[in-house]
Design a protein around this motif. Structure first.
Motif, PDB file in Angstrom:
ATOM      1  N   LYS A   1      -8.186   7.301   4.419  1.00 19.20           N
ATOM      2  CA  LYS A   1      -7.234   6.567   5.278  1.00 19.20           C
ATOM      3  C   LYS A   1      -7.008   5.155   4.772  1.00 19.20           C
ATOM      4  CE  LYS A   1      -8.112   8.462   9.896  1.00 19.20           C
ATOM      5  NZ  LYS A   1      -8.779   8.121  11.154  1.00 19.20           N
ATOM      6  N   SER A   2      -8.095   4.462   4.399  1.00 21.36           N
ATOM      7  CA  SER A   2      -7.893   3.066   4.007  1.00 21.36           C
ATOM      8  C   SER A   2      -7.209   2.971   2.642  1.00 21.36           C
ATOM      9  CB  SER A   2      -9.195   2.254   4.103  1.00 21.36           C
ATOM     10  OG  SER A   2      -9.864   2.245   2.889  1.00 21.36           O
ATOM     11  N   ALA A   3      -7.498   3.887   1.713  1.00 27.40           N
ATOM     12  CA  ALA A   3      -6.801   3.850   0.409  1.00 27.40           C
ATOM     13  C   ALA A   3      -5.296   4.065   0.602  1.00 27.40           C
ATOM     14  CB  ALA A   3      -7.372   4.909  -0.534  1.00 27.40           C
ATOM     15  N   LEU A   4      -4.951   5.049   1.439  1.00 27.70           N
ATOM     16  CA  LEU A   4      -3.522   5.334   1.673  1.00 27.70           C
ATOM     17  C   LEU A   4      -2.848   4.205   2.445  1.00 27.70           C
ATOM     18  CD1 LEU A   4      -1.889   8.214   1.079  1.00 27.70           C
ATOM     19  CD2 LEU A   4      -4.318   8.105   0.536  1.00 27.70           C
ATOM     20  N   ASP A   5      -3.569   3.620   3.392  1.00 27.36           N
ATOM     21  CA  ASP A   5      -3.007   2.542   4.214  1.00 27.36           C
ATOM     22  C   ASP A   5      -2.700   1.318   3.334  1.00 27.36           C
ATOM     23  OD1 ASP A   5      -2.280   0.892   6.286  1.00 27.36           O
ATOM     24  OD2 ASP A   5      -4.308   0.552   7.016  1.00 27.36           O
ATOM     25  N   ILE A   6      -3.741   0.861   2.604  1.00 28.35           N
ATOM     26  CA  ILE A   6      -3.582  -0.384   1.833  1.00 28.35           C
ATOM     27  C   ILE A   6      -2.700  -0.178   0.607  1.00 28.35           C
ATOM     28  CG2 ILE A   6      -4.832  -2.133   0.481  1.00 28.35           C
ATOM     29  CD1 ILE A   6      -7.222  -1.663   2.414  1.00 28.35           C
ATOM     30  N   SER A   7      -2.805   0.976  -0.043  1.00 26.70           N
ATOM     31  CA  SER A   7      -2.154   1.143  -1.348  1.00 26.70           C
ATOM     32  C   SER A   7      -0.767   1.782  -1.268  1.00 26.70           C
ATOM     33  CB  SER A   7      -3.039   2.005  -2.254  1.00 26.70           C
ATOM     34  OG  SER A   7      -4.386   1.610  -2.171  1.00 26.70           O
ATOM     35  N   ALA A   8      -0.462   2.476  -0.172  1.00 23.62           N
ATOM     36  CA  ALA A   8       0.854   3.135  -0.071  1.00 23.62           C
ATOM     37  C   ALA A   8       1.623   2.658   1.157  1.00 23.62           C
ATOM     38  CB  ALA A   8       0.678   4.653  -0.040  1.00 23.62           C
TER      39      ALA A   8
ATOM     40  N   ILE B   1      -0.463  -4.286  -4.751  1.00 26.08           N
ATOM     41  CA  ILE B   1      -1.651  -4.246  -3.892  1.00 26.08           C
ATOM     42  C   ILE B   1      -2.207  -2.840  -3.856  1.00 26.08           C
ATOM     43  CG2 ILE B   1      -2.294  -4.296  -1.434  1.00 26.08           C
ATOM     44  CD1 ILE B   1      -0.560  -6.793  -1.186  1.00 26.08           C
ATOM     45  N   ALA B   2      -3.508  -2.735  -4.035  1.00 24.26           N
ATOM     46  CA  ALA B   2      -4.168  -1.427  -3.921  1.00 24.26           C
ATOM     47  C   ALA B   2      -5.635  -1.659  -3.613  1.00 24.26           C
ATOM     48  CB  ALA B   2      -4.034  -0.649  -5.229  1.00 24.26           C
ATOM     49  N   PHE B   3      -6.207  -0.711  -2.915  1.00 25.78           N
ATOM     50  CA  PHE B   3      -7.652  -0.796  -2.661  1.00 25.78           C
ATOM     51  C   PHE B   3      -8.209   0.583  -2.314  1.00 25.78           C
ATOM     52  CE2 PHE B   3     -11.279  -0.979   0.190  1.00 25.78           C
ATOM     53  CZ  PHE B   3     -12.148  -1.769  -0.541  1.00 25.78           C
ATOM     54  N   ALA B   4      -9.385   0.882  -2.877  1.00 23.71           N
ATOM     55  CA  ALA B   4     -10.193   2.007  -2.398  1.00 23.71           C
ATOM     56  C   ALA B   4     -11.641   1.577  -2.557  1.00 23.71           C
ATOM     57  CB  ALA B   4      -9.916   3.271  -3.201  1.00 23.71           C
ATOM     58  N   GLY B   5     -12.486   2.006  -1.647  1.00 24.55           N
ATOM     59  CA  GLY B   5     -13.906   1.665  -1.729  1.00 24.55           C
ATOM     60  C   GLY B   5     -14.493   2.162  -3.047  1.00 24.55           C
ATOM     61  N   LYS B   6     -15.457   1.405  -3.590  1.00 30.18           N
ATOM     62  CA  LYS B   6     -16.059   1.764  -4.879  1.00 30.18           C
ATOM     63  C   LYS B   6     -16.674   3.163  -4.830  1.00 30.18           C
ATOM     64  CE  LYS B   6     -17.891  -0.718  -8.633  1.00 30.18           C
ATOM     65  NZ  LYS B   6     -17.948  -1.861  -9.369  1.00 30.18           N
ATOM     66  N   ASP B   7     -17.225   3.528  -3.673  1.00 33.24           N
ATOM     67  CA  ASP B   7     -17.845   4.856  -3.536  1.00 33.24           C
ATOM     68  C   ASP B   7     -16.814   5.977  -3.641  1.00 33.24           C
ATOM     69  OD1 ASP B   7     -16.790   3.815  -1.124  1.00 33.24           O
ATOM     70  OD2 ASP B   7     -17.802   5.384   0.013  1.00 33.24           O
ATOM     71  N   GLN B   8     -15.529   5.633  -3.455  1.00 30.63           N
ATOM     72  CA  GLN B   8     -14.464   6.646  -3.543  1.00 30.63           C
ATOM     73  C   GLN B   8     -13.948   6.806  -4.980  1.00 30.63           C
ATOM     74  OE1 GLN B   8     -13.237   8.000  -0.206  1.00 30.63           O
ATOM     75  NE2 GLN B   8     -15.281   7.108   0.009  1.00 30.63           N
ATOM     76  N   LEU B   9     -14.369   5.892  -5.854  1.00 24.13           N
ATOM     77  CA  LEU B   9     -13.777   5.829  -7.200  1.00 24.13           C
ATOM     78  C   LEU B   9     -14.779   6.235  -8.278  1.00 24.13           C
ATOM     79  CD1 LEU B   9     -11.772   2.485  -6.815  1.00 24.13           C
ATOM     80  CD2 LEU B   9     -10.856   4.805  -6.798  1.00 24.13           C
TER      81      LEU B   9
ATOM     82  N   VAL C   1      -2.678  -6.833   4.403  1.00 26.14           N
ATOM     83  CA  VAL C   1      -1.652  -5.835   4.734  1.00 26.14           C
ATOM     84  C   VAL C   1      -2.103  -4.838   5.807  1.00 26.14           C
ATOM     85  CG1 VAL C   1      -0.436  -6.000   2.523  1.00 26.14           C
ATOM     86  CG2 VAL C   1      -2.303  -4.334   2.781  1.00 26.14           C
ATOM     87  N   THR C   2      -3.404  -4.835   6.134  1.00 22.98           N
ATOM     88  CA  THR C   2      -3.864  -3.944   7.214  1.00 22.98           C
ATOM     89  C   THR C   2      -3.769  -4.626   8.577  1.00 22.98           C
ATOM     90  OG1 THR C   2      -6.176  -4.679   7.064  1.00 22.98           O
ATOM     91  CG2 THR C   2      -5.530  -2.808   5.667  1.00 22.98           C
ATOM     92  N   ASP C   3      -3.356  -5.880   8.589  1.00 25.14           N
ATOM     93  CA  ASP C   3      -3.349  -6.670   9.820  1.00 25.14           C
ATOM     94  C   ASP C   3      -1.894  -6.998  10.192  1.00 25.14           C
ATOM     95  OD1 ASP C   3      -3.524  -8.606  11.744  1.00 25.14           O
ATOM     96  OD2 ASP C   3      -4.893  -9.910  10.627  1.00 25.14           O
ATOM     97  N   ASP C   4      -1.379  -6.329  11.229  1.00 21.64           N
ATOM     98  CA  ASP C   4       0.033  -6.520  11.605  1.00 21.64           C
ATOM     99  C   ASP C   4       0.355  -7.975  11.907  1.00 21.64           C
ATOM    100  OD1 ASP C   4       0.805  -3.887  11.293  1.00 21.64           O
ATOM    101  OD2 ASP C   4       0.320  -3.343  13.362  1.00 21.64           O
ATOM    102  N   ALA C   5      -0.622  -8.683  12.499  1.00 25.19           N
ATOM    103  CA  ALA C   5      -0.351 -10.078  12.878  1.00 25.19           C
ATOM    104  C   ALA C   5      -0.058 -10.921  11.633  1.00 25.19           C
ATOM    105  CB  ALA C   5      -1.547 -10.652  13.640  1.00 25.19           C
ATOM    106  N   THR C   6      -0.811 -10.695  10.527  1.00 24.47           N
ATOM    107  CA  THR C   6      -0.551 -11.519   9.330  1.00 24.47           C
ATOM    108  C   THR C   6       0.719 -11.048   8.609  1.00 24.47           C
ATOM    109  OG1 THR C   6      -1.995 -10.248   7.840  1.00 24.47           O
ATOM    110  CG2 THR C   6      -3.002 -12.102   9.008  1.00 24.47           C
TER     111      THR C   6
ATOM    112  N   PHE D   1       3.397  -0.765   1.207  1.00 25.98           N
ATOM    113  CA  PHE D   1       4.701  -0.956   0.542  1.00 25.98           C
ATOM    114  C   PHE D   1       5.848  -0.594   1.495  1.00 25.98           C
ATOM    115  CE2 PHE D   1       7.878   0.482  -2.878  1.00 25.98           C
ATOM    116  CZ  PHE D   1       8.345  -0.814  -3.097  1.00 25.98           C
ATOM    117  N   VAL D   2       5.641   0.475   2.277  1.00 24.12           N
ATOM    118  CA  VAL D   2       6.671   0.869   3.251  1.00 24.12           C
ATOM    119  C   VAL D   2       6.854  -0.261   4.275  1.00 24.12           C
ATOM    120  CG1 VAL D   2       7.342   2.625   4.954  1.00 24.12           C
ATOM    121  CG2 VAL D   2       5.937   3.286   2.965  1.00 24.12           C
ATOM    122  N   ASP D   3       5.722  -0.768   4.748  1.00 25.91           N
ATOM    123  CA  ASP D   3       5.736  -1.805   5.786  1.00 25.91           C
ATOM    124  C   ASP D   3       6.356  -3.105   5.256  1.00 25.91           C
ATOM    125  OD1 ASP D   3       5.174  -2.920   8.248  1.00 25.91           O
ATOM    126  OD2 ASP D   3       3.070  -3.338   7.793  1.00 25.91           O
ATOM    127  N   ALA D   4       5.872  -3.556   4.110  1.00 22.52           N
ATOM    128  CA  ALA D   4       6.402  -4.798   3.532  1.00 22.52           C
ATOM    129  C   ALA D   4       7.873  -4.606   3.130  1.00 22.52           C
ATOM    130  CB  ALA D   4       5.574  -5.223   2.326  1.00 22.52           C
TER     131      ALA D   4
END
Ligand code: NAP
Length: 276
Positions: A122-129, A100-108, A73-78, A132-135
């Motif tokens: 940035k990556s937690a908000l991008d992948i996890s929120a 779908i959700a993701f945050a680095g283990k060091d963030q959790l 979901v972070t890759d517009d082409a896919t 959904f807007v994009d899809a």
């Protein structure tokens, strides 16, 4: 009916939709997929990378689906290729499941204020929120006017849950996005809802520090004094994605054995959870 069977019927007959977020047989998205298939839905799945394809393919085949689309979901082409493939295959679609959700283990783990980095945020908000807007936008462009979308969230968006940290912030953004999307798509009759599930043992849940304590405490402190069953989440998704859910949109629906409703756990249950 076999113990693990999902209630069968025709509530989703003639409806086609995309399931995003099956990693393995324990994924919440997989329980939802099985429930929707048991009610006659035609399904397509996304997966991330060859390793996951090996796990997702047999699951998809077991519910009669041969549509597996590689999508990060972070890759517009896919994202482009996923929805282009669906458009080619189906022309229109009726529902979207976003799990779908993701945050680095060091963030959790540990202190939110000390451990949350700019990149982690940035990556937690991008992948996890944002995903959904994009899809949701892409799906809505090919969705029939009585279509529906569901995403998965968690109580850590509303209250502080130890170690959930930046994921709680991402889930708050996801729930707010659900309401804005519901308002935009409502005039077309497309409904957008979130299910706030209690803790369930999956790969994603294993990434959160103090997971074991979380399950024990939830079992003791929820109204039902039990952990959340993925089948209950799947049943709620069926309601929200089928015509049963007509008029319900912009909602965050808790499926957590009533944990969210409790201000203070029963004394005996709390003591037992601390001693076990
Ligand atoms: P899961 O089986 O690990 O599913 C999470 C999915 O997100 C995986 O398929 C994962 O794929 C996918 N994903 C992560 N980053 C991605 C990316 N960049 N592009 C595409 N896919 C990506 O765990 P789950 O518990 O079922 O999680 C599903 C949803 O339920 C999540 O939103 C989670 O926050 C939510 N939820 C879970 C619980 C719980 O206790 N389990 C409770 C409430 C809400 P990879 O494996 O390839 O990364």
């Amino acid at each position: 009916m076999a113990e693990n069977a999902f209630p069968t019927g025709t509530l989703m007959a003639g409806k086609r939709g995309l399931i995003m977020g099956v990693a393995n047989k324990n994924s919440i998205a997989w329980a939802i997929a099985q429930q929707l298939a048991a009610q006659g839905a035609e399904l397509a799945f996304t997966y991330q990378g060859e390793n996951l394809l090996r796990r997702v393919k047999p699951l998809a085949e077991s519910v009669g689906s041969d549509t597996l689309l590689e999508c990060d979901v972070t890759d517009d082409a896919t994202m482009d290729s996923t929805f282009a493939a669906l458009k080619d295959k189906w022309g229109t679609m009726d529902f979207l499941v976003h799990a779908i959700a993701f945050a680095g283990k060091d963030q959790l783990a540990g202190s939110f204020i000390d451990n949350t980095t700019r990149d982690g945020f940035k990556s937690a908000l991008d992948i996890s929120a944002y995903s959904f807007v994009d899809a949701g936008r892409r799906a809505s462009q090919m969705m029939n006017d009585d279509g529906a979308m569901v995403t998965l969230t968690y109580l850590g968006s509303e209250r502080v849950i130890p170690n959930y940290n930046v994921m709680g912030v991402a889930k708050a953004a996801l729930e707010a996005s659900t309401r804005y999307m519901a308002a935009d798509l409502g005039p077309r009759g497309i409904r957008v809802n979130a299910i706030s599930a209690g803790p369930i043992k999956t790969l994603a849940a294993a990434g959160i520090g103090s997971g074991r304590h979380m399950f024990r405490f939830n079992k003791a402190a929820s109204a039902m004094q039990d952990n959340t069953d993925a089948k209950g989440v799947a049943g709620a998704a069926l309601y929200l994605l089928s015509d049963l859910g007509a008029s319900c949109t912009g909602e965050t629906h808790h499926v957590d054995g009533g944990f969210h409703a409790i201000g203070m756990p029963q004394e005996d249950a709390l003591r037992a959870s601390l001693e076990s």
